[in-house]
Enzyme design. Structure first.
Site, mmCIF file in Angstrom:
data_model
loop_
_atom_site.group_PDB
_atom_site.id
_atom_site.type_symbol
_atom_site.label_atom_id
_atom_site.label_comp_id
_atom_site.label_asym_id
_atom_site.label_seq_id
_atom_site.Cartn_x
_atom_site.Cartn_y
_atom_site.Cartn_z
ATOM 1 N N TYR A 54 0.823 -1.211 0.000
ATOM 2 C CA TYR A 54 0.000 0.000 0.000
ATOM 3 C C TYR A 54 0.853 1.255 0.000
ATOM 4 O O TYR A 54 2.079 1.182 0.158
ATOM 5 C CB TYR A 54 -0.962 -0.007 1.196
ATOM 6 N N GLU A 76 12.962 2.587 13.672
ATOM 7 C CA GLU A 76 12.033 3.637 13.238
ATOM 8 C C GLU A 76 10.799 3.590 14.131
ATOM 9 O O GLU A 76 10.724 2.791 15.057
ATOM 10 C CB GLU A 76 11.651 3.436 11.767
ATOM 11 N N LEU A 108 11.481 1.267 6.674
ATOM 12 C CA LEU A 108 10.806 1.693 5.448
ATOM 13 C C LEU A 108 11.528 2.942 4.917
ATOM 14 O O LEU A 108 11.784 3.866 5.686
ATOM 15 C CB LEU A 108 9.340 2.036 5.735
HETATM 16 C C1 LIG Z 1 6.881 1.858 9.352
HETATM 17 C C2 LIG Z 1 6.897 3.196 8.695
HETATM 18 N N1 LIG Z 1 8.063 3.865 8.620
HETATM 19 C C3 LIG Z 1 8.127 5.093 8.055
HETATM 20 C C4 LIG Z 1 7.006 5.708 7.530
HETATM 21 C C5 LIG Z 1 7.092 7.080 6.913
HETATM 22 O O1 LIG Z 1 7.021 7.001 5.522
HETATM 23 P P1 LIG Z 1 6.504 8.200 4.644
HETATM 24 O O2 LIG Z 1 7.355 9.378 4.991
HETATM 25 O O3 LIG Z 1 6.730 7.737 3.248
HETATM 26 O O4 LIG Z 1 5.072 8.410 4.981
HETATM 27 C C6 LIG Z 1 5.771 5.037 7.579
HETATM 28 C C7 LIG Z 1 4.572 5.668 7.012
HETATM 29 O O5 LIG Z 1 3.511 5.127 6.981
HETATM 30 C C8 LIG Z 1 5.715 3.745 8.160
HETATM 31 O O6 LIG Z 1 4.558 3.065 8.222
#
Ligand SMILES: Cc1ncc(COP(=O)(O)O)c(C=O)c1O
Length: 277
Positions: free
Chosen positions: A32, A177, A201
């Site tokens: 997603y 994270e 991520l």
């Molecule tokens: C586990 C995780 N890490 C980091 C992020 C931050 O990612 P982004 O900046 O692309 O929203 C998200 C965002 O949903 C996440 O679910």
């Protein structure tokens, strides 16, 4: 107005459109994205779409639509919603087929929702947020934006029950994270965050913050750090599409710096706001 989409059809969010045999529902077998629209304009759409296709590729899921085609469907949905500031969620799953772990021979399912974005309130921003450190119990492929979010859900709930905004995850003694965010500290004028490995991520907001740090000549160090380094940091903040840059002022009941949102966190947020105008 909120709107939804399922395999080519635009529907009301409340409409029951997902079949019981849909593999996202049965197995969490899909990937997603969430994309934020500011004044009807998508923010870093290309990067989000590229991450979606990359996540799908590693789980051997053929999306079945070209990137440009998918982008068009997303833009149309947001246009139809009439919303100016919106969050669009898109889920791509391995389709609808009788339950069997093996890959089915059917097209992927694509579903989307568009809802008004829910910005962090000014009061929360002024104060900064508390986080709770928890063991990172996720699998080893956290770089995939998978629909399987059970460990993230459990960690976020645990943090909430302990009066914290976010759970910050620790694997082998190092912070990876947040449960739905990337995590950063500031020490002696340098920003530090975990490097891009399979354990985090690759956040799109992280990319934006790295570029802003470069523009502002603030050193950006991609190196793992421990909870002790967090407790001794001058500032901490988290980033995500939903939270943008959000100052963290307390971790496990320990004040970070002077317990107020730090100067670098504030600067990064201000610069990000400029980019989303
Ligand atoms: C586990 C995780 N890490 C980091 C992020 C931050 O990612 P982004 O900046 O692309 O929203 C998200 C965002 O949903 C996440 O679910």
């Amino acid at each position: 107005m909120t709107l939804a989409y399922f395999n080519g059809k635009i529907v009301e969010v409340k409409e029951p459109v997902i079949p019981i045999d849909e593999r996202g529902h049965q197995f969490g077998d899909g990937v997603y994205e969430v994309i934020r629209f500011y004044n009807k304009k998508p923010f870093m759409m290309k990067e989000h779409l590229e991450r979606l296709y990359a996540s799908a590729k590693v789980i051997k899921l053929a999306i079945g639509s070209e990137l440009a085609e998918l982008e068009k469907a997303m833009l149309e949905l947001v246009e139809k919603s009439g919303l100016e500031d919106a969050s669009l969620y898109i889920q791509v799953t391995r389709g609808v087929a009788p339950r069997n772990h093996l890959f089915p021979q059917c097209p992927a399912s694509i579903s989307m929702t568009v809802k008004p974005s829910r910005p962090i309130s000014e009061a929360v921003r002024q104060q900064g947020v508390k986080v709770l450190l928890l063991e990172d119990e996720r699998w080893k492929n956290c770089y995939i934006k998978s629909l399987n979010l059970l460990p993230n859900v459990l960690a976020k709930q645990e943090a909430y029950e302990q009066n914290c905004f976010e759970a910050v995850l620790v694997r082998d003694g190092f912070i990876t994270e947040g449960s739905s965010s990337n995590f950063f500290i500031v020490k002696d004028g340098s920003i530090q965050t975990a490097p891009l490995t399979n354990y985090i991520l690759p956040g799109i907001t992280r990319i934006a913050v790295k570029a802003i740090a470069e523009q502002l000549s603030i050193p950006f160090i991609e190196k793992s750090f421990s909870p002790e380094e967090l407790f001794a940091a001058d500032e901490a903040f988290l980033t995500s599409t939903n939270c943008e840059v959000l100052a963290v002022t307390v971790a496990n009941n320990c004040l970070i710096g002077n317990g107020q949102p730090g100067g670098i966190s504030k600067k990064l947020f201000a610069q990000l706001q400029e980019k989303t105008k």
